[in-house]
Design an enzyme around this catalytic site. Structure first.
Site: not given
Length: 270
Positions: A177, A212, A214, A216
């Site tokens: 990512k 943002t 959580g 992943g």
């Protein structure tokens, strides 16, 4: 009766509800998959900090996992927070013994607050025991650098080279990512999906929000949900990316906590 698709999450509990087991079960449900769980650790956590971590004894983790698998047909597995080598080893042994497939490994190392979630001695165990069993691993750039014991990638060429190095450690596919990419001057961030025969760049718009927490966990569990429904890895990743992008875009509709708030797992329904 047709079979209900089932996914299993093996991860830590986030008492604030934005990441870990809680995020995984929300994502499974949002994507039409029945969720089961094995809890590896309890965290005292909110949107601002991880105040304490209580590891579940490895023997009880094994009891949870075997009990679920003895009764329920699990179509895909997402693995998240595993803080201790003994935990990693016992989970890997059960997965090998039962010949399980469709395993998505998210090497969770640091919470959004910056608190460390993985002990240093666990990295070797993760590389040795779980990477070779994974259908897909989903590290971000800092996690990739830790797994490879090298400097974090600073451009797309280094990112692709590190994805290839991770692939050489045994997983069938790597999704690395790129949200942390330092040289990105655009309003996009790209992830890279790599397997033995294909390299696929997956760009997405950067969304201006601090909520943002959580992401992943949610992405990896959404991929597992796609695999549980019978999608191949590429299709599961593409569906999961679209879902998570929507969840981040809608995150500011939730007013939860004073720190990094959660994404909106049920943005399409609420």
């Amino acid at each position: 009766m047709t079979h209900t698709p089932v996914a299993l999450t093996i991860a830590g509990s986030d008492s604030g509800g934005g990441a870990g087991i809680q995020a995984d079960l929300k994502a499974f449900s949002a994507l039409g998959v029945y969720g089961t769980s094995v809890i590896t650790a309890l965290t005292a956590q909110n949107t601002r900090e991880v105040r304490a971590i209580h590891d579940v004894p490895p023997a009880f983790i094994a009891d949870q996992l075997n009990t679920v698998l003895d009764d329920i047909q699990v179509d895909a597995i997402k693995i998240g927070m595993l803080s201790r080598p003994e935990t990693i080893e016992i989970i890997a042994a059960i997965l090998r013994q039962r010949g399980l497939t469709n395993i998505v490994l998210d090497p969770v190392m640091v919470a959004k607050s910056g608190d460390k979630l993985l002990a240093d001695e666990s990295v070797d165990a993760l590389r040795r025991e779980l990477l070779p069993l994974a259908t897909l691993i989903t590290p971000n750039l800092p996690e990739a650098s830790v797994l490879l014991y090298i400097q974090e990638a600073a451009d797309t060429a280094a990112m692709q080279a590190q994805a290839a190095q991770l692939l050489a450690l045994g997983p069938q596919s790597v999704l690395i990512k790129g949200g942390h990419l330092a040289d990105s001057a655009s309003d996009e961030s790209a992830d890279l999906l790599l397997n033995g025969s294909e390299a696929l760049w997956l760009p997405a718009k950067r969304i201006a929000t601090r909520n943002t927490h959580g992401t992943g966990c949610t992405l990896s569990s959404a991929i597992a949900a796609g695999l549980a429904k019978g999608l191949n890895v590429r299709a599961a990743v593409e569906e999961a990316k679209a879902y998570v992008t929507g969840a981040i875009a809608a995150a500011d509709r939730l007013q939860v906590g004073a720190g990094h708030g959660p994404t909106h797992h049920f943005h399409a329904w609420w």
